[in-house]
Design an enzyme around this catalytic site. Structure first.
Site, PDB file in Angstrom:
ATOM      1  N   TRP B 101       0.830  -1.213   0.000  1.00  0.00           N
ATOM      2  CA  TRP B 101       0.000   0.000   0.000  1.00  0.00           C
ATOM      3  C   TRP B 101       0.861   1.257   0.000  1.00  0.00           C
ATOM      4  O   TRP B 101       0.526   2.250  -0.657  1.00  0.00           O
ATOM      5  CB  TRP B 101      -1.000  -0.039   1.158  1.00  0.00           C
ATOM      6  CG  TRP B 101      -1.971  -1.156   0.939  1.00  0.00           C
ATOM      7  CD1 TRP B 101      -1.903  -2.425   1.443  1.00  0.00           C
ATOM      8  CD2 TRP B 101      -3.111  -1.137   0.071  1.00  0.00           C
ATOM      9  NE1 TRP B 101      -2.938  -3.185   0.953  1.00  0.00           N
ATOM     10  CE2 TRP B 101      -3.698  -2.422   0.116  1.00  0.00           C
ATOM     11  CE3 TRP B 101      -3.706  -0.160  -0.729  1.00  0.00           C
ATOM     12  CZ2 TRP B 101      -4.842  -2.752  -0.612  1.00  0.00           C
ATOM     13  CZ3 TRP B 101      -4.847  -0.475  -1.454  1.00  0.00           C
ATOM     14  CH2 TRP B 101      -5.403  -1.763  -1.387  1.00  0.00           C
ATOM     15  N   ASP B 168      -1.296   6.900   6.537  1.00  0.00           N
ATOM     16  CA  ASP B 168      -2.371   6.001   6.129  1.00  0.00           C
ATOM     17  C   ASP B 168      -2.626   5.027   7.278  1.00  0.00           C
ATOM     18  O   ASP B 168      -1.812   4.144   7.540  1.00  0.00           O
ATOM     19  CB  ASP B 168      -1.954   5.244   4.860  1.00  0.00           C
ATOM     20  CG  ASP B 168      -3.005   4.226   4.415  1.00  0.00           C
ATOM     21  OD1 ASP B 168      -4.038   4.073   5.093  1.00  0.00           O
ATOM     22  OD2 ASP B 168      -2.778   3.585   3.364  1.00  0.00           O
ATOM     23  N   LYS B 192     -11.945  -1.656   8.087  1.00  0.00           N
ATOM     24  CA  LYS B 192     -11.273  -2.540   9.046  1.00  0.00           C
ATOM     25  C   LYS B 192     -11.844  -2.244  10.437  1.00  0.00           C
ATOM     26  O   LYS B 192     -12.676  -2.974  10.919  1.00  0.00           O
ATOM     27  CB  LYS B 192      -9.764  -2.316   9.046  1.00  0.00           C
ATOM     28  CG  LYS B 192      -9.134  -2.130   7.694  1.00  0.00           C
ATOM     29  CD  LYS B 192      -8.967  -3.400   6.883  1.00  0.00           C
ATOM     30  CE  LYS B 192      -8.058  -3.129   5.698  1.00  0.00           C
ATOM     31  NZ  LYS B 192      -7.890  -4.281   4.831  1.00  0.00           N
TER      32      LYS B 192
END
Lengths: 357, 357
Positions: B101, B168, B192
């Site tokens: 990511w 992030d 999440k």
């Protein structure tokens, strides 16, 4: 019972809501919620596949069109479509100006090239659809907005243009039969005729892509999402699922021919009453009236507004207030709205005239 | 009962799912569904306001931070943050490369300026968090990824940098107590620890905005959404609502100190067993292990994989397969995962060793 005339997010079929509610608790008998499983699970991939297949079936799309589900609403499409279609050097696009949303699309396109507004109904507060305009040939695309929720107008025909025809159908997608192959790019936020807010449908003719010569951020590039079948990153699972259920409902009941007949019946009911009733008048030009949003005003607001507002609210009607740009009332009669609810509104209008005329 | 170890979208509190399911049928006793009312209704505005207030309360954010809910996931943030923060002329940013990511974020930033990768654990398949790197002073911002779901690593400390610190936190937001004012921009996909896929949380220190000198499309400009309190266009109503419910659940139970203690208990349970068990080993460096995703492998996959897979599936465990980049297993033990489910997994690991060692 509530008669939900909300302009959007708006009414969805009751059976869709029931099934969505159940899926939040137990999806596909997995003993797991729809919203706590992987989007790459076979159960959710089947949802996405069915949603895409239903869009293609309902709109009778031939090979060569891609169907993707994105996020960000039509507002993000305003910049995405310009970035994907406007040439990097001396880009130029034509836009039809039919209201607030068309204007927002125009504003974003101007960041990427020259915009020619070929027609506008701004001078009459957007109460009609411009016609008879010249369609330029030397543009990268032609953009229009098929239905204007705020002003109650709808395009009933689309221009023949040499450039790719791009259409924002956010508020009337799936409302009628039409030759959808006349369009090269169709986009629509889900939250009127398709599902809950949070998903955006994009239908694109593949051959128009990849020609801009522009470097596009990955997430804003249609080809990213086409290649990954709307799974480049986690899609808006719930919004896609409910959209699929709504499309399934539409297909099962007879598709676009069925819904168009029902929508015309509802529109006739309300417009006939507005035209007949001595206390009200419609705001949009008759030939451009929308099948989705009927806008109307009291002739004497000072005398009647308070009593009328009280009466429709007492009848269980909600969401009837007009947008501030037009005022008065707006009956949004999207696909899922039953004829019976429109009849309730018509009865209120009749009753109000009897008591107050 | 299913023990849901899915890496995301992932487990949510059962009471949140129940309340969300009910709201799809009847929200706030309106006799309307949450997803068929206007996002500008007072009922939904109250949801958005409460979600924002809970984020500020839980993270102890002082004045000067804005909290907004967007769409498009962390992937859209990769380009948004670069467009908003990278200077238009000679823009330059520093990135820490801790996995897949982080790499995607780096790729998007390069479209808008120069990217200096200050540290990387790519040479060891991202099984640790780089440390001891020099933090450059002449950059527009420093970007890091706090938790790496795929590799099971997590940053337990953050560098002191002169530039704005951007993080992030998609896979570990709200998992622990920390001084969140050390960050200038935090972003996280909801799916999440916060809610369903379809909403993206962005927290930004107002003073870092408006300095890039860059023309930014309206929907990609943080100031658009800050000014309109996440209502510039229709927000992802359902995803924001369920996020609000989850934050309410977290706050009611004791906030970040409570959840951190519970998360540490769960992580200790699983990591202690992985280290003790003669048939398994953990893949991440111990000092960088994630509180959210425990990655581990069988020492002898050829001999044991089939039997182990059968055993955990029979115990009602789901979502335990590792990402293809690491292989083996990944126990995602996000906030909503109860200790009891982790104990079930630990018992399976013990039982498997007894039968197969």
């Amino acid at each position: 019972m509530v008669h939900n005339f909300s302009a959007g997010p708006s009414i969805l079929p009751q059976e869709v809501l029931n099934e969505a509610s159940e899926a939040i608790k137990n999806f596909d008998n997995l003993n797991l919620s729809l919203i706590e499983i992987s989007h790459r699970s076979k159960n959710f991939v089947a949802v996405m596949d069915e949603a895409v297949a239903l869009v293609k079936k309902l709109l009778k799309l031939p090979e060569g069109y891609s169907v993707i589900f994105l996020q960000g609403g039509a507002s993000l499409q305003f910049t995405m479509l310009a970035q994907n279609l406007m040439k990097n050097n001396a880009g130029r696009a034509a836009y039809l100006d039919t209201g607030v949303w068309a204007n927002k699309a125009i504003k974003e396109a101007k960041l990427f090239g020259e915009v020619e507004v070929v027609g506008s109904s701004a001078d009459k507060n957007y109460n009609f659809i411009p016609k008879g305009y010249a369609t330029p040939t030397n543009v990268d695309y032609f953009h229009c907005t098929s239905n204007n929720t705020i002003f109650g107008t709808q395009m009933h025909a689309f221009p023949k243009v040499e450039a790719p025809l791009v259409c924002d159908m956010s508020s009337d997608i799936f409302c009628r039969e039409m030759d959808y192959t006349q369009f090269d790019l169709i986009y629509a936020g889900a939250q009127k005729n398709m599902g809950p807010a949070g998903a955006t449908l994009v239908i694109v003719k593949d051959e128009i892509l990849g020609k801009s010569g522009r470097v596009i951020p990955t997430m804003l590039d249609y080809t990213t999402h086409i290649k990954k079948e709307s799974m480049f990153n986690t899609p808006p699972v719930f919004a896609v699922y409910v959209s699929m259920l709504t499309l399934r409902w539409l297909d099962k009941n007879g598709g676009l021919s069925w819904i168009e007949a029902r929508n015309r019946k509802k529109a006739d009911l309300i417009y006939n009453e507005i035209d007949r009733n001595s206390l009200f008048f419609g705001t949009a030009e008759k030939e451009d009236r929308s099948l989705m949003n009927a806008t109307f005003l009291l002739k004497d607001e000072a005398a009647h507004k308070e009593a009328f507002d009280k009466m429709w609210k007492e009848a269980g009607i909600s969401g009837l207030n007009g947008h501030r740009d037009v005022g008065g009332y707006r009956a949004s009669i999207y696909n899922a709205m039953p004829v019976e609810s429109v009849q309730v509104l018509v009865d209120v209008l009749k009753d109000f005239e009897q008591k107050h005329a």
